[in-house]
Design a protein around this motif. Structure first.
Motif, short mmCIF file in Angstrom:
data_model
loop_
_atom_site.label_atom_id
_atom_site.label_comp_id
_atom_site.label_asym_id
_atom_site.label_seq_id
_atom_site.Cartn_x
_atom_site.Cartn_y
_atom_site.Cartn_z
N PRO A 67 5.58 -7.37 -9.11
CA PRO A 67 5.27 -5.73 -8.56
C PRO A 67 4.07 -5.69 -7.69
O PRO A 67 4.26 -5.10 -6.76
N GLN A 68 2.93 -6.49 -8.04
CA GLN A 68 1.72 -6.50 -6.91
C GLN A 68 2.35 -7.06 -5.75
O GLN A 68 1.70 -6.46 -4.56
N LEU A 69 3.02 -7.89 -5.60
CA LEU A 69 3.25 -8.66 -4.29
C LEU A 69 4.16 -7.54 -3.43
O LEU A 69 3.94 -7.48 -2.39
N MET A 70 5.25 -6.78 -4.07
CA MET A 70 6.02 -5.89 -3.52
C MET A 70 5.01 -4.66 -3.11
O MET A 70 5.28 -4.32 -1.87
N GLU A 71 4.21 -4.24 -3.83
CA GLU A 71 3.21 -3.00 -3.35
C GLU A 71 2.40 -3.61 -2.35
O GLU A 71 2.18 -2.70 -1.41
N MET A 72 1.95 -4.75 -2.08
CA MET A 72 1.05 -5.06 -1.20
C MET A 72 1.91 -5.07 0.37
O MET A 72 1.58 -4.73 1.24
N ALA A 73 3.07 -5.44 -0.11
CA ALA A 73 4.05 -5.73 1.33
C ALA A 73 4.41 -4.41 1.85
O ALA A 73 4.20 -4.18 2.96
N ILE A 74 4.60 -3.37 0.90
CA ILE A 74 5.04 -2.07 1.27
C ILE A 74 3.77 -1.54 2.03
O ILE A 74 3.86 -0.85 3.07
N GLU A 75 2.76 -1.52 1.38
CA GLU A 75 1.36 -0.82 1.82
C GLU A 75 1.03 -1.49 3.10
O GLU A 75 0.36 -0.81 4.03
N SER A 76 1.17 -2.86 3.32
CA SER A 76 0.89 -3.27 4.69
C SER A 76 1.96 -3.10 5.72
O SER A 76 1.70 -3.46 6.79
N GLY A 77 3.08 -2.73 5.05
CA GLY A 77 4.23 -2.46 6.33
C GLY A 77 5.00 -4.04 6.78
O GLY A 77 5.49 -4.18 7.81
N ASP A 78 4.41 -5.03 5.90
CA ASP A 78 5.00 -6.36 6.22
C ASP A 78 6.52 -6.55 5.58
O ASP A 78 6.65 -6.85 4.61
N ALA A 79 7.15 -6.36 6.89
CA ALA A 79 8.80 -6.40 6.38
C ALA A 79 9.31 -7.92 5.87
O ALA A 79 9.81 -8.08 5.18
N GLU A 80 8.53 -8.95 6.51
CA GLU A 80 9.04 -10.17 6.08
C GLU A 80 8.42 -10.51 4.89
O GLU A 80 8.97 -11.28 4.03
N ALA A 81 7.51 -10.02 4.30
CA ALA A 81 6.76 -10.37 2.97
C ALA A 81 7.53 -9.48 2.08
O ALA A 81 8.05 -10.13 0.90
N ALA A 82 8.08 -8.24 2.42
CA ALA A 82 8.82 -7.46 1.32
C ALA A 82 10.43 -8.08 1.38
O ALA A 82 10.93 -8.41 0.18
N ARG A 83 10.94 -8.78 2.53
CA ARG A 83 12.24 -9.48 2.23
C ARG A 83 11.87 -10.51 1.48
O ARG A 83 12.92 -10.81 0.60
#
Length: 102
Positions: A67-83
């Motif tokens: 959950p923390q990793l997904m939140e960080m990916a969304i907040e940073s706008g990092d599509a690769e991290a979210a993927r």
């Protein structure tokens, strides 16, 4: 005399068993086309069981952080991290697209 290191297949089976903790040994044997005796012998190996334990522990720690990793990916706008987070959670299949121009 030391034992041979785990083979690639043994590592794959150990990791599969860690990812599917409730699967029956007979189903693992069928999945990987192993005899029941082969899997039984592998399960007697300390290093094979250690690989299952190591993978189980890593998966548990990773699941706690998702959950923390997904939140960080969304907040940073990092599509690769979210993927990557979605892939690791089994919510996005890994696929490769190839385009051939003639």
């Amino acid at each position: 005399m030391s034992k041979r290191p785990l083979s690639r297949q043994q590592i794959e089976v150990a990791r599969f068993m860690a990812e599917h903790p409730h699967i029956r040994n007979i189903d693992v044997s069928r999945q990987f086309n192993l005899s029941k005796n082969t899997l039984s012998n592998w399960l007697k190996r300390e290093d094979f069981c250690a690989e299952i334990d190591r993978t189980t522990s890593a998966l548990s720690r990773l699941a706690d952080k998702m959950p923390q990793l997904m939140e960080m990916a969304i907040e940073s706008g990092d599509a690769e991290a979210a993927r990557l987070v979605l892939e690791l959670n089994g919510m996005l299949s890994k696929r490769t697209e190839v385009t051939i121009y003639a």
